[in-house]
Enzyme design. Sequence first.
Site, PDB file in Angstrom:
ATOM      1  N   ARG A  48      -7.357  -4.137  14.873  1.00  0.00           N
ATOM      2  CA  ARG A  48      -7.519  -5.092  13.770  1.00  0.00           C
ATOM      3  C   ARG A  48      -8.884  -4.872  13.112  1.00  0.00           C
ATOM      4  O   ARG A  48      -9.038  -4.967  11.904  1.00  0.00           O
ATOM      5  CB  ARG A  48      -7.372  -6.546  14.247  1.00  0.00           C
ATOM      6  CG  ARG A  48      -7.755  -7.542  13.145  1.00  0.00           C
ATOM      7  CD  ARG A  48      -7.203  -8.964  13.321  1.00  0.00           C
ATOM      8  NE  ARG A  48      -7.046  -9.394  14.682  1.00  0.00           N
ATOM      9  CZ  ARG A  48      -8.060  -9.755  15.488  1.00  0.00           C
ATOM     10  NH1 ARG A  48      -9.309  -9.754  15.054  1.00  0.00           N
ATOM     11  NH2 ARG A  48      -7.820 -10.103  16.730  1.00  0.00           N
ATOM     12  N   TYR A 100      -1.281 -11.901 -12.567  1.00  0.00           N
ATOM     13  CA  TYR A 100      -0.121 -11.647 -11.714  1.00  0.00           C
ATOM     14  C   TYR A 100       0.411 -12.984 -11.169  1.00  0.00           C
ATOM     15  O   TYR A 100      -0.367 -13.821 -10.704  1.00  0.00           O
ATOM     16  CB  TYR A 100      -0.558 -10.719 -10.575  1.00  0.00           C
ATOM     17  CG  TYR A 100       0.521 -10.417  -9.580  1.00  0.00           C
ATOM     18  CD1 TYR A 100       1.606  -9.625  -9.930  1.00  0.00           C
ATOM     19  CD2 TYR A 100       0.472 -10.939  -8.293  1.00  0.00           C
ATOM     20  CE1 TYR A 100       2.615  -9.362  -9.013  1.00  0.00           C
ATOM     21  CE2 TYR A 100       1.471 -10.672  -7.374  1.00  0.00           C
ATOM     22  CZ  TYR A 100       2.540  -9.883  -7.738  1.00  0.00           C
ATOM     23  OH  TYR A 100       3.526  -9.618  -6.841  1.00  0.00           O
ATOM     24  N   ASP A 172      -8.913  -7.128 -10.890  1.00  0.00           N
ATOM     25  CA  ASP A 172      -7.679  -6.576 -10.328  1.00  0.00           C
ATOM     26  C   ASP A 172      -7.349  -5.342 -11.169  1.00  0.00           C
ATOM     27  O   ASP A 172      -6.943  -5.448 -12.326  1.00  0.00           O
ATOM     28  CB  ASP A 172      -6.575  -7.648 -10.413  1.00  0.00           C
ATOM     29  CG  ASP A 172      -5.250  -7.173  -9.827  1.00  0.00           C
ATOM     30  OD1 ASP A 172      -5.032  -5.948  -9.751  1.00  0.00           O
ATOM     31  OD2 ASP A 172      -4.420  -8.033  -9.472  1.00  0.00           O
ATOM     32  N   LYS A 197       1.501  -0.441  -5.774  1.00  0.00           N
ATOM     33  CA  LYS A 197       1.885   0.036  -7.099  1.00  0.00           C
ATOM     34  C   LYS A 197       1.480   1.503  -7.277  1.00  0.00           C
ATOM     35  O   LYS A 197       1.947   2.343  -6.546  1.00  0.00           O
ATOM     36  CB  LYS A 197       1.296  -0.890  -8.158  1.00  0.00           C
ATOM     37  CG  LYS A 197       1.463  -2.390  -7.820  1.00  0.00           C
ATOM     38  CD  LYS A 197       2.921  -2.854  -7.824  1.00  0.00           C
ATOM     39  CE  LYS A 197       3.109  -4.231  -7.170  1.00  0.00           C
ATOM     40  NZ  LYS A 197       2.241  -5.294  -7.660  1.00  0.00           N
TER      41      LYS A 197
HETATM   42  C1  LIG Z   1       1.736  -6.509  -7.172  1.00  0.00           C
HETATM   43  C2  LIG Z   1       0.476  -7.048  -7.672  1.00  0.00           C
HETATM   44  C3  LIG Z   1      -0.339  -7.869  -6.881  1.00  0.00           C
HETATM   45  C4  LIG Z   1       0.066  -8.317  -5.487  1.00  0.00           C
HETATM   46  O1  LIG Z   1       0.152  -7.258  -4.583  1.00  0.00           O
HETATM   47  P1  LIG Z   1       1.193  -7.168  -3.358  1.00  0.00           P
HETATM   48  O2  LIG Z   1       0.932  -5.814  -2.819  1.00  0.00           O
HETATM   49  O3  LIG Z   1       2.568  -7.369  -3.897  1.00  0.00           O
HETATM   50  O4  LIG Z   1       0.816  -8.261  -2.391  1.00  0.00           O
HETATM   51  C5  LIG Z   1      -1.536  -8.310  -7.419  1.00  0.00           C
HETATM   52  N1  LIG Z   1      -1.906  -7.964  -8.679  1.00  0.00           N
HETATM   53  C6  LIG Z   1      -1.144  -7.188  -9.455  1.00  0.00           C
HETATM   54  C7  LIG Z   1      -1.609  -6.843 -10.829  1.00  0.00           C
HETATM   55  C8  LIG Z   1       0.066  -6.702  -8.998  1.00  0.00           C
HETATM   56  O5  LIG Z   1       0.832  -5.951  -9.804  1.00  0.00           O
END
Ligand SMILES: *Cc1c(COP(=O)(O)O)cnc(C)c1O
Length: 380
Positions: A48, A100, A172, A197
């Site tokens: 962890r 998001y 982000d 992504k």
């Molecule tokens: C998918 C996404 C998230 C969340 O991520 P997960 O891996 O699904 O927990 C946060 N911000 C953006 C812009 C995203 O596309």
Amino acid sequence: MKQKFETRAIHAGCEPDSGTGAIMTPIFQTSTYVQESPGKHKGYDYSRTHNPTRTALEKNIASLEEGKYGLAFSSGMSAITAITHMLSAGDHIICSDDVYGGTFRLFDKVLKKFNLEFDFIDLTSLQSLERHIKNTTKLVWLESPSNPLLKLIDIEATARIAKNRGIVTVVDNTFATPFFQKPLKLGADIVMHSTTKYLNGHSDVIGGALVMNDQELYNKLQFLQNAAGGVPGPFDCFLVLRGIKTLAIRMERHAENALKIAQFLENHPKVRRVIYPGLSSHPQHELAKRQMTGFGGIVTFFIKGGLEAARKFLERVKVFSLAESLGGVESLIEHPAIMTHASLPKEVREKIGISDELIRVSVGIENVDDLIDDLKNALA
Ligand SMILES: *Cc1c(COP(=O)(O)O)cnc(C)c1O
């Protein structure tokens, strides 16, 4: 000379295995590590806290963002959660208004209960940002390009205003990826990723990451990563590392295909409006050219004819898959109001422009002629 992005994507953090010479980082599928004497070990005591496959991924992503420190998480949401664990009851957070859906849900439905205060505002306006800052503001949270409306926020100007008041700026960077945008170089304090992504890029992992330069921030977040425990397993780290090796060429193709599709849609009589930062019709095209080196793979558009037309069109596509998520090699298409952004209250959706005619496309790296043909047939 500092290595270029493409080279670092393949090599940063990845040494041949010292025991065997294996060129690919092994999947260290272990929970614990044998110690020579109590407290005397090779830097790893429990997975962890640290795991060698994860360490390689953390160094690699940090290098791509041109940051000093990286931390990997079990999902984008757990990376976001770790940041919010730095806050205390009574703190105020300013967040861009079309974030998001999952970020909005975490802030609005979970963290408000802990007496954290949020303002969701249009951060394309710096005046609005200034107006909303309070003595208790600790964090400015933004996405650029935003999801799904692809609004751009001036990262450099926002971070400058926040920094003057001692406020941490988080970007982000999931949509742009470090290949097209480097928020730390524009003055942001923390870059956050859903590695699910583009970074992984093959729609087969859920993962997240944070990158920063400040050692104190890193120490806090590394403590929280271990204390709260939202860590990724070694196999997922291996998959993301493998995905990243081709990030540069994938992003080039995503962006090339996306521009052609945006241009095709812009000239189609059944399309009301197309949003893509690479089009000169995008209201912030100049800012896009200034803070990004490419415009990404997401295109959104408004189809004429309301929900009925949108539904029919989405049922008819064949090469595009009707699915949530984005950033994989395959093209996906979706309806934000019903699918990804259903967690936003209807009034909020309407206020910010997520109407029933809005369609979001994650353009993949297939041959663009096949993609355009598919859209053409479904629109016909
Ligand atoms: C998918 C996404 C998230 C969340 O991520 P997960 O891996 O699904 O927990 C946060 N911000 C953006 C812009 C995203 O596309």
